[in-house]
Enzyme design. Structure first.
Site, mmCIF file in Angstrom:
data_model
loop_
_atom_site.group_PDB
_atom_site.id
_atom_site.type_symbol
_atom_site.label_atom_id
_atom_site.label_comp_id
_atom_site.label_asym_id
_atom_site.label_seq_id
_atom_site.Cartn_x
_atom_site.Cartn_y
_atom_site.Cartn_z
ATOM 1 N N HIS A 100 0.844 -1.198 0.000
ATOM 2 C CA HIS A 100 0.000 0.000 0.000
ATOM 3 C C HIS A 100 0.871 1.236 0.000
ATOM 4 O O HIS A 100 1.971 1.241 0.562
ATOM 5 C CB HIS A 100 -0.933 0.022 1.224
ATOM 6 C CG HIS A 100 -0.241 -0.178 2.534
ATOM 7 N ND1 HIS A 100 0.129 -1.436 2.976
ATOM 8 C CD2 HIS A 100 0.162 0.692 3.490
ATOM 9 C CE1 HIS A 100 0.726 -1.317 4.150
ATOM 10 N NE2 HIS A 100 0.774 -0.033 4.479
ATOM 11 N N HIS A 102 0.801 5.182 1.209
ATOM 12 C CA HIS A 102 0.115 6.164 2.043
ATOM 13 C C HIS A 102 0.177 7.517 1.320
ATOM 14 O O HIS A 102 1.252 7.930 0.881
ATOM 15 C CB HIS A 102 0.838 6.367 3.376
ATOM 16 C CG HIS A 102 0.926 5.163 4.261
ATOM 17 N ND1 HIS A 102 0.202 5.052 5.430
ATOM 18 C CD2 HIS A 102 1.676 4.040 4.182
ATOM 19 C CE1 HIS A 102 0.517 3.913 6.028
ATOM 20 N NE2 HIS A 102 1.410 3.284 5.298
HETATM 21 P P1 AMP Z 1 1.953 0.291 7.382
HETATM 22 O O1 AMP Z 1 2.565 0.638 8.706
HETATM 23 O O2 AMP Z 1 2.644 0.964 6.230
HETATM 24 O O3 AMP Z 1 1.819 -1.213 7.175
HETATM 25 O O4 AMP Z 1 0.510 0.918 7.419
HETATM 26 C C1 AMP Z 1 -0.657 0.176 7.650
HETATM 27 C C2 AMP Z 1 -1.745 1.190 7.849
HETATM 28 O O5 AMP Z 1 -2.980 0.526 7.708
HETATM 29 C C3 AMP Z 1 -1.742 1.846 9.247
HETATM 30 O O6 AMP Z 1 -1.571 3.237 9.094
HETATM 31 C C4 AMP Z 1 -3.113 1.477 9.820
HETATM 32 O O7 AMP Z 1 -3.696 2.540 10.532
HETATM 33 C C5 AMP Z 1 -3.902 1.160 8.561
HETATM 34 N N1 AMP Z 1 -5.018 0.226 8.736
HETATM 35 C C6 AMP Z 1 -5.004 -0.963 9.374
HETATM 36 N N2 AMP Z 1 -6.214 -1.564 9.284
HETATM 37 C C7 AMP Z 1 -7.000 -0.718 8.563
HETATM 38 C C8 AMP Z 1 -8.366 -0.748 8.140
HETATM 39 N N3 AMP Z 1 -9.176 -1.784 8.429
HETATM 40 N N4 AMP Z 1 -8.847 0.296 7.424
HETATM 41 C C9 AMP Z 1 -8.047 1.346 7.132
HETATM 42 N N5 AMP Z 1 -6.753 1.434 7.505
HETATM 43 C C10 AMP Z 1 -6.234 0.424 8.219
#
Ligand code: AMP
Ligand code: ZN
Length: 135
Positions: A100, A102
């Site tokens: 993903h 951001h």
């Molecule tokens: P990363 O640290 O790059 O793996 O970011 C994962 C992101 O996913 C974090 O910022 C979480 O807040 C976000 N996240 C986790 N579960 C969900 C969800 N169900 N819907 C939206 N965002 C999520």
């Protein structure tokens, strides 16, 4: 849940998300623990864990959609600028092992320590409803 992957479950509509953009290949939705107002995640619907195991064609499409969604957010929020983050591996802070990007909107005043706050679900829903794009 397929693969035990929360983002695959979101892509399959098995769990809800605050959707901002969707097309055949890609989905974008609000991060539930945002760094800033409008913090959005952009994922491919097809699972891969990070940059290195994602096919080049998928990456090309994904980056093009990141640009499209960021451009939209800049106008729709509006924000003054944005950061793009893409974490690979636990050591880099990756917590969800589905690739993903951001998009973190910036407003010129906020602390850049990137400490997230717990999101308010009603506010997130209203914001997603306000800024959602056509596919
Ligand atoms: P990363 O640290 O790059 O793996 O970011 C994962 C992101 O996913 C974090 O910022 C979480 O807040 C976000 N996240 C986790 N579960 C969900 C969800 N169900 N819907 C939206 N965002 C999520
Ligand atoms: Zn997945």
């Amino acid at each position: 849940m397929k693969n035990n992957c929360v983002f695959c479950a979101i892509a399959a509509n098995e769990i809800p998300s605050f959707k901002v953009y969707e097309d055949d290949l890609v989905l974008a939705y609000l991060d539930i623990n945002p760094f800033s107002k409008g913090h959005t995640l952009v994922i491919p619907k097809e699972h891969s864990s990070g940059l290195l195991d994602t096919p080049d064609e998928t990456l090309a499409a994904l980056v093009a959609r990141v640009k499209k969604v960021a451009s939209h957010l800049k106008a729709a929020l509006p924000c003054d600028g944005f950061n793009i983050l893409q974490n690979n591996g636990e050591a880099a802070g990756q917590t969800v092992m589905h690739i993903h990007f951001h998009i973190v909107p910036r407003y010129g005043k906020e602390d850049i320590s990137f400490i997230s706050q717990k999101g308010d679900m009603d506010e997130l829903k209203a914001l997603a409803d306000r800024i959602r794009m056509e596919g």
